[in-house]
Design a protein around this motif. Structure first.
Motif, PDB file in Angstrom:
ATOM      1  N   LEU A 180      35.747  41.827  41.146  1.00 49.52           N
ATOM      2  CA  LEU A 180      35.002  41.313  40.481  1.00 49.52           C
ATOM      3  C   LEU A 180      35.486  40.142  39.412  1.00 49.52           C
ATOM      4  CD1 LEU A 180      32.162  44.033  39.140  1.00 49.52           C
ATOM      5  CD2 LEU A 180      31.905  41.711  40.537  1.00 49.52           C
ATOM      6  N   ASP A 181      36.695  40.861  38.819  1.00 47.92           N
ATOM      7  CA  ASP A 181      37.647  40.064  38.090  1.00 47.92           C
ATOM      8  C   ASP A 181      38.506  38.808  38.810  1.00 47.92           C
ATOM      9  OD1 ASP A 181      37.078  41.986  35.995  1.00 47.92           O
ATOM     10  OD2 ASP A 181      38.802  42.885  36.267  1.00 47.92           O
ATOM     11  N   SER A 182      38.767  38.993  40.106  1.00 49.25           N
ATOM     12  CA  SER A 182      39.496  37.943  40.842  1.00 49.25           C
ATOM     13  C   SER A 182      38.452  36.901  41.353  1.00 49.25           C
ATOM     14  CB  SER A 182      40.096  38.710  41.990  1.00 49.25           C
ATOM     15  OG  SER A 182      41.114  39.805  41.556  1.00 49.25           O
ATOM     16  N   SER A 183      37.294  37.229  41.625  1.00 54.54           N
ATOM     17  CA  SER A 183      36.571  36.385  42.155  1.00 54.54           C
ATOM     18  C   SER A 183      35.496  35.612  41.046  1.00 54.54           C
ATOM     19  CB  SER A 183      35.595  37.133  43.455  1.00 54.54           C
ATOM     20  OG  SER A 183      34.787  38.121  42.642  1.00 54.54           O
ATOM     21  N   ARG A 184      35.737  36.024  39.874  1.00 52.84           N
ATOM     22  CA  ARG A 184      34.748  35.327  39.019  1.00 52.84           C
ATOM     23  C   ARG A 184      35.252  33.869  38.630  1.00 52.84           C
ATOM     24  NH1 ARG A 184      37.359  38.785  34.087  1.00 52.84           N
ATOM     25  NH2 ARG A 184      39.068  37.666  33.817  1.00 52.84           N
ATOM     26  N   GLN A 185      34.204  32.918  38.053  1.00 54.23           N
ATOM     27  CA  GLN A 185      34.660  31.857  38.131  1.00 54.23           C
ATOM     28  C   GLN A 185      35.411  31.288  36.861  1.00 54.23           C
ATOM     29  OE1 GLN A 185      30.976  29.477  37.370  1.00 54.23           O
ATOM     30  NE2 GLN A 185      31.780  27.463  37.132  1.00 54.23           N
ATOM     31  N   HIS A 186      35.246  32.024  35.580  1.00 48.57           N
ATOM     32  CA  HIS A 186      36.121  31.609  34.376  1.00 48.57           C
ATOM     33  C   HIS A 186      37.350  32.701  34.463  1.00 48.57           C
ATOM     34  CE1 HIS A 186      32.629  29.122  33.662  1.00 48.57           C
ATOM     35  NE2 HIS A 186      31.773  30.366  33.524  1.00 48.57           N
ATOM     36  N   ALA A 187      38.618  31.946  34.231  1.00 49.72           N
ATOM     37  CA  ALA A 187      39.669  32.920  34.015  1.00 49.72           C
ATOM     38  C   ALA A 187      39.759  34.016  34.891  1.00 49.72           C
ATOM     39  CB  ALA A 187      39.706  33.194  32.661  1.00 49.72           C
ATOM     40  N   PRO A 188      40.039  33.944  36.102  1.00 47.21           N
ATOM     41  CA  PRO A 188      39.955  35.029  37.104  1.00 47.21           C
ATOM     42  C   PRO A 188      41.251  35.647  37.073  1.00 47.21           C
ATOM     43  CG  PRO A 188      40.172  32.951  38.446  1.00 47.21           C
ATOM     44  CD  PRO A 188      39.671  32.564  36.984  1.00 47.21           C
ATOM     45  N   LEU A 189      41.347  36.818  37.292  1.00 47.65           N
ATOM     46  CA  LEU A 189      42.550  37.683  37.596  1.00 47.65           C
ATOM     47  C   LEU A 189      43.497  37.059  38.450  1.00 47.65           C
ATOM     48  CD1 LEU A 189      44.589  40.265  37.369  1.00 47.65           C
ATOM     49  CD2 LEU A 189      43.195  41.177  39.114  1.00 47.65           C
ATOM     50  N   THR A 190      44.768  36.599  38.228  1.00 54.69           N
ATOM     51  CA  THR A 190      45.502  35.833  39.117  1.00 54.69           C
ATOM     52  C   THR A 190      47.248  36.033  38.651  1.00 54.69           C
ATOM     53  OG1 THR A 190      46.086  33.608  40.050  1.00 54.69           O
ATOM     54  CG2 THR A 190      45.550  33.716  37.784  1.00 54.69           C
ATOM     55  N   CYS A 191      47.971  35.933  39.589  1.00 52.99           N
ATOM     56  CA  CYS A 191      49.482  35.709  39.042  1.00 52.99           C
ATOM     57  C   CYS A 191      49.898  34.576  38.904  1.00 52.99           C
ATOM     58  CB  CYS A 191      50.098  36.332  40.436  1.00 52.99           C
ATOM     59  SG  CYS A 191      52.078  36.310  39.973  1.00 52.99           S
ATOM     60  N   PRO A 192      49.776  34.065  37.361  1.00 53.44           N
ATOM     61  CA  PRO A 192      50.153  32.544  37.258  1.00 53.44           C
ATOM     62  C   PRO A 192      51.514  32.312  37.807  1.00 53.44           C
ATOM     63  CG  PRO A 192      50.432  34.039  35.164  1.00 53.44           C
ATOM     64  CD  PRO A 192      50.038  34.956  36.412  1.00 53.44           C
ATOM     65  N   PRO A 193      51.604  30.955  38.073  1.00 59.11           N
ATOM     66  CA  PRO A 193      52.883  30.320  38.740  1.00 59.11           C
ATOM     67  C   PRO A 193      53.957  30.673  37.664  1.00 59.11           C
ATOM     68  CG  PRO A 193      51.307  28.526  38.694  1.00 59.11           C
ATOM     69  CD  PRO A 193      50.717  29.926  37.992  1.00 59.11           C
TER      70      PRO A 193
END
Ligand code: C5P
Length: 224
Positions: A180-193
């Protein structure tokens, strides 16, 4: 740490049970930095909504958020979110909150309410004499502090993360929350560059803390 060193923001992001909180707590004990657990912010708001019988739906949540007075209490090197002057207790780790938090955290009004609050934690840290901030969450290096001096992304295999939660006696579906956290539209869980990516599956907590502490020390040593 030299008294002239600039204020340092350390952003630690990662999935559920990736070791963020233990790592951030241990670092805050080592450096004069304020620890802020933003997962606890989303949990506290979720617990409050559940208490009021509010479903994760934008209109109802926006109305309820308007009634909440958010504050901060600094205790033992950590900043704790207050709602109406009260720091929520262990109810924020309940199975009900574990199951609902990602649904509330996906809503734009909830994220908007916490964005400025979380950015404002630098002022709280400075007012209390801290020399930096260690903030952990899902979107700290990507959205809250994209210019953080140090950005770390922690991950671990799902089986290992489920084992850690079970060891803590928690009923928590970490894989589902990550989905759920990775697929949401706003501020998803991601490894920032630009973040330092650490796989903690086969590392002890001490190993992870030592790696991040070395990064902090290297940053301090090269700071202008
Ligand atoms: O870190 P923790 O597992 O306690 O976070 C609980 C939940 O809060 C996450 O699963 C996520 O839905 C939400 N969260 C978020 N953004 C953050 C921190 C947490 O959406 N920065």
């Amino acid at each position: 740490m030299a008294s002239s060193s600039p204020f340092l923001i350390v952003a630690i992001d990662g999935g559920a049970a990736s070791g963020k909180s233990s790592t951030a707590r241990a670092l805050a004990a080592r450096f004069p930095f304020l620890h802020v657990d933003t997962g606890a912010h989303y949990r506290a708001i979720t617990a409050e909504m559940l208490r009021r019988g509010i479903l994760p739906e934008e209109t109802a949540v926006t109305r309820a958020l308007g009634d909440l007075v958010l504050g901060t209490r600094v205790h033992n090197g950590a900043a704790l979110l207050e709602i109406g002057g009260r720091v929520p207790g262990e109810e924020i780790r309940s199975p009900e909150v574990n199951a609902a938090v990602s649904h509330f955290a996906a809503l734009r009004p909830v994220r908007a309410a916490l964005l400025e609050y979380q950015r404002g934690q630098t002022s709280v840290a400075q007012a209390h004499g801290f020399r930096g901030l260690i903030m952990e969450g899902r979107d700290i290096g990507s959205v809250i502090f994209p210019d953080a001096g140090l950005r770390v992304f922690l991950h671990a295999d799902p089986e290992e993360r489920a084992r850690r939660r079970a060891k803590e006696g928690q009923q928590d579906s970490v894989a589902e929350r990550d989905r759920l956290d990775s697929s949401r539209q706003h501020a998803p869980l991601t490894c920032p560059p630009g973040a330092v990516d650490i796989n903690s599956t086969h590392l002890s907590l001490e190993d992870v803390v030592a790696r991040v502490a070395a990064l902090v020390n290297a940053h301090i040593a090269t700071a202008p």
